[in-house]
Write a protein that holds these residues in place. Structure first.
Motif, PDB file in Angstrom:
ATOM      1  N   GLU A  19       1.998  -7.210   3.335  1.00  9.22           N
ATOM      2  CA  GLU A  19       2.508  -5.959   3.894  1.00  9.22           C
ATOM      3  C   GLU A  19       4.007  -6.031   4.177  1.00  9.22           C
ATOM      4  O   GLU A  19       4.709  -5.031   4.057  1.00  9.22           O
ATOM      5  N   GLN A  22       8.623  -6.919   0.212  1.00 10.37           N
ATOM      6  CA  GLN A  22       9.162  -5.706  -0.415  1.00 10.37           C
ATOM      7  C   GLN A  22       8.309  -5.285  -1.608  1.00 10.37           C
ATOM      8  O   GLN A  22       7.857  -6.116  -2.397  1.00 10.37           O
ATOM      9  N   THR A  23       8.131  -3.980  -1.721  1.00  8.19           N
ATOM     10  CA  THR A  23       7.345  -3.417  -2.816  1.00  8.19           C
ATOM     11  C   THR A  23       7.904  -3.837  -4.169  1.00  8.19           C
ATOM     12  O   THR A  23       7.153  -4.170  -5.085  1.00  8.19           O
ATOM     13  N   SER A  24       9.223  -3.849  -4.292  1.00  8.57           N
ATOM     14  CA  SER A  24       9.837  -4.226  -5.574  1.00  8.57           C
ATOM     15  C   SER A  24       9.478  -5.657  -5.960  1.00  8.57           C
ATOM     16  O   SER A  24       9.312  -5.964  -7.140  1.00  8.57           O
ATOM     17  N   ARG A  74       2.220   2.283  -1.769  1.00  5.59           N
ATOM     18  CA  ARG A  74       3.366   2.411  -0.863  1.00  5.59           C
ATOM     19  C   ARG A  74       4.430   3.325  -1.469  1.00  5.59           C
ATOM     20  O   ARG A  74       5.042   4.121  -0.758  1.00  5.59           O
ATOM     21  N   LEU A  75       4.663   3.172  -2.768  1.00  7.71           N
ATOM     22  CA  LEU A  75       5.658   4.003  -3.442  1.00  7.71           C
ATOM     23  C   LEU A  75       5.273   5.473  -3.404  1.00  7.71           C
ATOM     24  O   LEU A  75       6.106   6.341  -3.179  1.00  7.71           O
ATOM     25  N   ASN A  77       3.337   6.963  -1.235  1.00  6.28           N
ATOM     26  CA  ASN A  77       3.294   7.486   0.130  1.00  6.28           C
ATOM     27  C   ASN A  77       4.669   7.574   0.800  1.00  6.28           C
ATOM     28  O   ASN A  77       4.776   8.059   1.924  1.00  6.28           O
ATOM     29  N   CYS A  78       5.694   7.087   0.139  1.00  3.69           N
ATOM     30  CA  CYS A  78       7.043   7.142   0.745  1.00  3.69           C
ATOM     31  C   CYS A  78       7.662   8.498   0.616  1.00  3.69           C
ATOM     32  O   CYS A  78       7.447   9.287  -0.166  1.00  3.69           O
TER      33      CYS A  78
END
Length: 78
Positions: A19, A22-24, A74-75, A77-78
């Protein structure tokens, strides 16, 4: 090779680490590098013995698709 169950405290720590990552990073690394990255972050937080490291590595590999799906969500929902 016999696999052992992953300690529940280590599992909680792993998913917390996922969690916080970082998403990237979660989406950009190949499978092997992602496992190494997550293991490295885990080892900074807690000393893992070789059995824990091997078991955790196998667990992370088995959850790669879920980890990437969560990062993708996550991407969205941002």
């Amino acid at each position: 090779m016999k696999t052992h169950p992953v300690n529940s405290n280590i599992l909680r720590q792993l998913w917390s680490t996922v969690e916080q990552t970082q998403t990237s990073t979660l989406l950009g690394l190949n499978d092997t590098d992602l496992v190494k990255q997550l293991l490295g972050q885990m080892e900074k937080q807690k000393d893992l013995n070789s059995e824990e490291t091997n078991t955790l590595s196998a667990y992370i590999y088995s959850k790669i698709l879920l980890i990437r799906d969560l990062a993708q969500a996550r991407l969205v929902n941002c």
